[in-house]
Design an enzyme around this catalytic site. Structure first.
Site, mmCIF file in Angstrom:
data_model
loop_
_atom_site.group_PDB
_atom_site.id
_atom_site.type_symbol
_atom_site.label_atom_id
_atom_site.label_comp_id
_atom_site.label_asym_id
_atom_site.label_seq_id
_atom_site.Cartn_x
_atom_site.Cartn_y
_atom_site.Cartn_z
ATOM 1 N N CYS A 62 -36.386 -31.164 0.339
ATOM 2 C CA CYS A 62 -37.010 -30.122 1.147
ATOM 3 C C CYS A 62 -38.393 -30.611 1.571
ATOM 4 C CB CYS A 62 -37.193 -28.797 0.413
ATOM 5 S SG CYS A 62 -35.678 -28.128 -0.259
ATOM 6 N N ARG A 99 -36.300 -34.860 4.943
ATOM 7 C CA ARG A 99 -36.155 -34.409 3.557
ATOM 8 C C ARG A 99 -35.066 -33.355 3.399
ATOM 9 N NH1 ARG A 99 -40.976 -35.942 0.981
ATOM 10 N NH2 ARG A 99 -40.513 -34.579 -0.751
ATOM 11 N N TRP A 132 -33.175 -28.737 1.918
ATOM 12 C CA TRP A 132 -31.984 -29.446 1.465
ATOM 13 C C TRP A 132 -31.447 -28.625 0.303
ATOM 14 C CZ3 TRP A 132 -30.434 -31.991 -3.117
ATOM 15 C CH2 TRP A 132 -29.260 -32.746 -2.978
ATOM 16 N N ASN A 150 -40.393 -26.906 -2.988
ATOM 17 C CA ASN A 150 -39.616 -28.145 -3.050
ATOM 18 C C ASN A 150 -39.505 -28.512 -4.528
ATOM 19 O OD1 ASN A 150 -40.513 -31.608 -2.509
ATOM 20 N ND2 ASN A 150 -38.505 -30.737 -2.792
ATOM 21 N N GLY A 151 -38.286 -28.653 -5.010
ATOM 22 C CA GLY A 151 -38.102 -28.969 -6.435
ATOM 23 C C GLY A 151 -36.964 -28.121 -6.979
ATOM 24 N N LYS A 211 -22.796 -47.473 3.131
ATOM 25 C CA LYS A 211 -23.216 -47.205 4.515
ATOM 26 C C LYS A 211 -22.076 -46.518 5.271
ATOM 27 C CE LYS A 211 -26.448 -47.611 4.444
ATOM 28 N NZ LYS A 211 -27.668 -47.856 3.727
ATOM 29 N N GLU A 246 -21.668 -42.831 3.991
ATOM 30 C CA GLU A 246 -22.715 -41.859 4.330
ATOM 31 C C GLU A 246 -22.836 -41.638 5.834
ATOM 32 O OE1 GLU A 246 -26.713 -44.562 3.602
ATOM 33 O OE2 GLU A 246 -26.911 -42.428 3.240
ATOM 34 N N HIS A 294 -7.497 -56.414 -11.009
ATOM 35 C CA HIS A 294 -7.580 -55.645 -12.258
ATOM 36 C C HIS A 294 -7.452 -54.149 -12.006
ATOM 37 C CE1 HIS A 294 -8.507 -59.285 -14.381
ATOM 38 N NE2 HIS A 294 -9.497 -59.543 -13.539
ATOM 39 N N LYS A 299 -33.291 -37.890 3.152
ATOM 40 C CA LYS A 299 -33.792 -39.246 2.989
ATOM 41 C C LYS A 299 -34.498 -39.444 1.659
ATOM 42 C CE LYS A 299 -35.389 -43.169 5.318
ATOM 43 N NZ LYS A 299 -34.116 -43.837 5.016
HETATM 44 O O1 M6R Z 1 -36.271 -43.847 -1.299
HETATM 45 P P1 M6R Z 1 -35.340 -44.633 -2.188
HETATM 46 O O2 M6R Z 1 -35.162 -46.018 -1.757
HETATM 47 O O3 M6R Z 1 -35.721 -44.526 -3.630
HETATM 48 O O4 M6R Z 1 -33.944 -43.889 -2.035
HETATM 49 C C1 M6R Z 1 -32.857 -44.246 -2.819
HETATM 50 C C2 M6R Z 1 -31.567 -43.718 -2.236
HETATM 51 O O5 M6R Z 1 -31.585 -42.320 -2.195
HETATM 52 C C3 M6R Z 1 -31.314 -44.241 -0.822
HETATM 53 O O6 M6R Z 1 -31.319 -45.628 -0.791
HETATM 54 C C4 M6R Z 1 -29.966 -43.738 -0.301
HETATM 55 O O7 M6R Z 1 -28.924 -44.274 -1.037
HETATM 56 C C5 M6R Z 1 -29.836 -44.066 1.185
HETATM 57 N N1 M6R Z 1 -29.547 -42.872 1.942
HETATM 58 C C6 M6R Z 1 -28.774 -45.046 1.484
HETATM 59 O O8 M6R Z 1 -28.701 -45.357 2.836
#
Ligand code: M6R
Length: 606
Positions: free
Chosen positions: A2, A27, A74, A98-99, A482, A485, A501, A601
């Site tokens: 958020c 966020r 979020w 936020n939290g 990638k 997501e 395996h 993000k």
């Molecule tokens: O800000 P950070 O690099 O700590 O974030 C970690 C992950 O949340 C971030 O890399 C996430 O997996 C991405 N959306 C992947 O593209």
């Protein structure tokens, strides 16, 4: 997660709040809302969906105010619907949060028993009701906060306005980032310092347990005891990168294209620093480590996993890898001489941050590799390394990933140099091969058309398997992440050698299998795995270099071939076609590429 943004000013601040929330939309974008004081009363505007829906609402129900708070959500507790959108309010108080309030259920039961009428399913609304009770009992806002905050378990960054307290916004922070700033006849608060860069030059990054009171042109900061303290003002540093898509359809596309320049620039700085005897700038105290424990989440974890090869092979330091989200639960043994490396684009990821704090409590020296410099990790770590990607807007990490890889490659060379266990020729050779990366990445970007045609096919698949060996294994994981997501197509990455395996059972006629296979020492073994896939009806696509392409041609297999690159640094180049495959699969599926569903993000909740 958020994002929160707020202001106390003499003039109308709603346009700035909307712009600020736009900057914070990375966020979360499940809903957005504003709460303002108008003639001593609280007025709200809230809308489900991204900020654009709130902007639309403001056209029919305009709002103008000098004291206001805003939120982009979020969803954690409660569906992403309008009634769960912040601010949460009573007649006396409106709150953006936020939290996570972990003990919200007990608090809610207690408050409901006393007559509170909750209107949302969120954890955050308890904060509004707790404050309401204190204000109703006659406590002024700061004293009300002082009583309420110790009752909250979990994390919070709060922005608050109270009826009857015009021109005042209150703020508090524990566990979630919050910055405050002043400029002219206004004072501001925001979840990240960079968002304040449009309205102010100086800011205070609140520390855990601190509270603030904003009035037009004035900021006061307090300890939780309400003891006022002298704030520590810092210049607002932005990580660069204008918020503009330019000619590109999306920020993600633009960010993929920015990679060659970013790497070129970083390389130039690295070369200059090495020549000037400033190698330590690139590795901090890592060079003295007997052992490195690398902690990260998501794509940053895959960057650390890829770099393990370099830190072990080039820097010759053993590396333990830990997922941020598992680290504390595991409580790993931290051998004497361990230095911790925390990798995070945002510098705010709650799990990685919790690991950093745990490591510090165990007196392990910490080095944070971050892209956002005004971040909590940058503030709390013993040393900071920069990943130099510039601001990344797309939720999927692309340029930050390759910039992290570059920073870690450079760190490995810097360590090797500082430890004095490499000859000048060896160092020159390492540097010469690394120097070819930016051009090879430029060449990889030119593969967009072939990536687009494969990507379009992936969009229609039920599932996609990614394979890689050695340094290409984490890339297989990253490629699959990638695709998931961005396109929502189910994808899994496996170590190619693990296929037999278990995962081989997933292969059916027509299953697409992306095989990351640059021509390194593992190439022939990976090729055997490709044959196993073909024998079961799977349809492999090789991602590799010119040698891979020649073998693929011989065997009649499709191949996306980047320019030749030393196999040690190949992950930096192979990452690009994987990003473009996922990007084009997402476009084909008409996905919101910059803002994939359910994600944000910066993941500031554990
Ligand atoms: O800000 P950070 O690099 O700590 O974030 C970690 C992950 O949340 C971030 O890399 C996430 O997996 C991405 N959306 C992947 O593209």
């Amino acid at each position: 997660m958020c994002g929160i943004f707020g202001a106390s000013a003499v003039d109308n601040v709603i346009p700035q709040l909307m712009t600020g929330l736009g900057d914070l939309e990375y966020r979360g974008y499940d809903s957005a809302g504003l709460g303002a004081l108008k003639n001593g009363r609280i007025v709200r505007r809230r809308a489900q969906g991204p900020l654009a829906s709130l902007a639309q609402l403001l056209e029919t129900e305009p709002l103008s105010a000098g004291t206001a708070i805003g939120h982009t959500r979020w969803a954690t507790h409660g569906e992403p619907r309008r009634h769960n959108a912040h601010p949460h309010a009573t007649a006396r108080v409106a709150v953006v949060h936020n939290g996570i309030v972990e003990n919200h259920a007990e608090l809610r039961a207690e408050l409901e028993a006393k007559g509170a009428q909750f209107r949302s399913d969120t954890d955050s609304e308890v904060v509004a009701w707790l404050l309401d009770r204190e204000l109703a009992g006659g406590a002024p806002p700061l004293r009300a906060l002082r009583r309420v905050l110790p009752r909250l378990r979990g994390s919070y960054a709060l922005g608050i306005v109270c009826a009857g307290y015009d021109e005042r916004v209150f703020a508090a922070r524990r566990g979630s980032p919050l910055a405050v700033a002043r400029a002219g006849r206004a004072a501001w608060l925001a979840s990240d310092a960079e968002a304040l860069g449009r309205v102010a030059h100086e800011m205070v990054l609140l520390e855990d347990g601190q509270l603030a009171e904003l009035r037009p042109g004035k900021v006061r900061v307090f300890e939780e005891s309400l003891q006022e303290i002298e704030p520590c003002w810092r210049r607002i540093e932005t990580s660069g990168g204008v918020l503009d898509r330019g000619q590109h359809a999306t920020f993600t596309h633009k960010e993929i294209y920015e990679q060659p320049e970013i790497l070129e620039q970083a390389l130039a700085e690295f070369r200059a620093d090495l020549a000037a005897g400033r190698a330590a700038r690139w590795c901090g105290p890592l060079w003295r480590a007997k052992r490195i424990v690398a902690v990260a989440c998501g794509t940053s974890y895959y960057a650390a996993q890829t770099a393990r090869t370099w830190l072990e092979r080039v820097a010759q330091i053993p590396v333990d890898l830990e997922l941020g989200s598992e680290f504390q639960t595991r409580q790993p043994i931290l051998a004497e001489g361990t230095v911790a490396l925390l990798v995070s684009q945002s510098g705010e990821t709650a799990d990685t941050l919790a690991a950093l704090r745990y490591l510090r409590s165990r007196e392990v020296p910490t080095v944070a590799l971050v892209n956002v410099h005004a971040s909590t990790m940058a503030m709390e770590a013993d040393a900071v390394l920069s990943c130099r990607a510039g601001r990344e807007v797309g939720v999927a990490s692309t340029k930050a990933f390759t910039a992290q890889l570059f920073a870690l490659a450079a760190a490995s060379i810097a360590i090797r140099k500082l430890r004095g266990n490499a000859s000048p020729t060896e160092l020159d050779e390492l540097l010469a091969t690394l120097s070819r990366v930016p051009d090879a990445v430029r060449g990889a970007i030119e593969l967009e058309d072939s990536c687009a045609s494969v990507g379009r096919k992936l969009a229609k698949a039920q599932q996609v398997i990614y394979l890689g060996r050695g340094a290409s294994y984490p890339l297989a994981l990253e490629g699959a992440l990638k695709l998931k997501e961005l396109s929502y197509v189910h994808a899994e990455g496996f170590a190619a050698g693990e296929l037999k395996h278990g995962p081989l059972a997933l292969i059916e006629r027509g299953t697409p299998v992306i095989v990351v296979a640059p021509s390194d020492a593992t190439f022939n073994k990976t090729l055997s795995n490709v044959r196993e896939v073909i024998a079961r009806g799977g349809e492999p696509v090789l991602v590799g270099d010119p040698h891979t392409a020649s073998i693929a041609k011989r065997d009649g297999l499709p191949c996306i071939a980047t320019p030749a690159i030393d196999s040690l640094w190949a992950p930096l180049v192979m990452a690009v076609p994987l990003q473009m495959l996922a990007y084009h699969a997402a476009c084909e599926g008409d996905r919101d590429v910059d803002r994939p569903r359910n994600l944000a993000k910066s993941v500031t909740v554990e």
